[in-house]
Design an enzyme around this catalytic site. Sequence first.
Site, mmCIF file in Angstrom:
data_model
loop_
_atom_site.group_PDB
_atom_site.id
_atom_site.type_symbol
_atom_site.label_atom_id
_atom_site.label_comp_id
_atom_site.label_asym_id
_atom_site.label_seq_id
_atom_site.Cartn_x
_atom_site.Cartn_y
_atom_site.Cartn_z
ATOM 1 C CB CYS A 129 -16.134 45.645 -60.714
ATOM 2 S SG CYS A 129 -16.356 46.375 -59.224
ATOM 3 C CB CYS A 153 -18.419 44.530 -57.920
ATOM 4 S SG CYS A 153 -18.844 46.078 -58.968
#
Length: 368
Positions: free
Chosen positions: A57, A54
């Site tokens: 993230c 991600c």
Amino acid sequence: MYRLVSTFGCLALLFLQQAAFGQIEFFQGSFAEAQALAKKEHKIIFLDAYASWCGPCKRMAKTVFSQAEAGDFYNKHFVNLKIDMEKGEGPTLARKYQVSAYPTLLFIDAEGELVHYQRGGLPIDRFLQLGQTALSKIDHSGEFEARYEEGDRSPELLRAYAYSLLMSAKPSLKIANEYIRTQEDWTTKENLDFLFDFALEADCTAFELLLEQQQKAIAQKGEEEFQNQLLAACRSTAKKAQEFQAPELIKEASKKLKKVDAKLAKEFEAKAWADYYIGLKDWAQALKYSKKRLKKYGDAKMQHEYARIFGEAQTEEKYTAEALKWAKSAFEAQPSQEYGQTYLYLLRKLKKEEEAKKLIQELHKIGH
């Protein structure tokens, strides 16, 4: 392959983003262990539910979690936890809390109940606001405040009121002190726990009483946990010293800490004085105390932290030159992209282009 930041402008931006002296400290343990700690410390859990692939993230980890503002607030009020939702216990937690996007920022109480959540990454200002909102969801202090204003000063009410204020990140020492004045026996487990939880600063009543009960507190909590609590309280006092420009508070905290462990007190002082003068932007004194701390306690991580602080904050060559020495030493001890980029930034800042070119080649090799 790691994408090397090769232009001065982009590198400077990354450097500035990373220049925070502090960050969120994530608990290294299972979710169940985090719950136990949250219950013990009267906190809730902040869970960064992420996935390894991600992008947002990674950006939050790099540009938000690493900032001092985030570290100061989240370390004080939450048990922080990071879990990859696709590994280990992650899938089970993802199902339980219905995590379907990354990152999902979860706030969970010690019983495992979801308090608040946010899907998607956030900038630092909204991330701090999110934490405040989560704390407000568990704030029951109003119920106790009403009874307090009606005249209830029973020990039971004062104790519950103090803990509700503590959990919701509201000033709690006034009510804690009122509870303390109702008690005579500080050897009970309940009262020792109270002292432990409310010894938040070195210049508060609970801290003084905890020192008086040192042996009993160590027997109940363990020496390491006891010392960590005192050190955290002293660091809070050191921050207050900086805020109010009251250096005598650092001296007072150190004097009290020496009663427990002289070595620990010296280590506290070394950091406190460096931080104090950095906060005041008194760079001559900041350099003096930073060098003193590095000489006695310095490792690669500490060298890198001070290199970033002085490299970003100062334009005078003497400060940048010191920062360069620290950055070089940190990189040589632990070659990494992060340390290398700071080193490269400072080389270019001092116009050492030949050395910068050689370093870029090394960073390319590390990136493979």
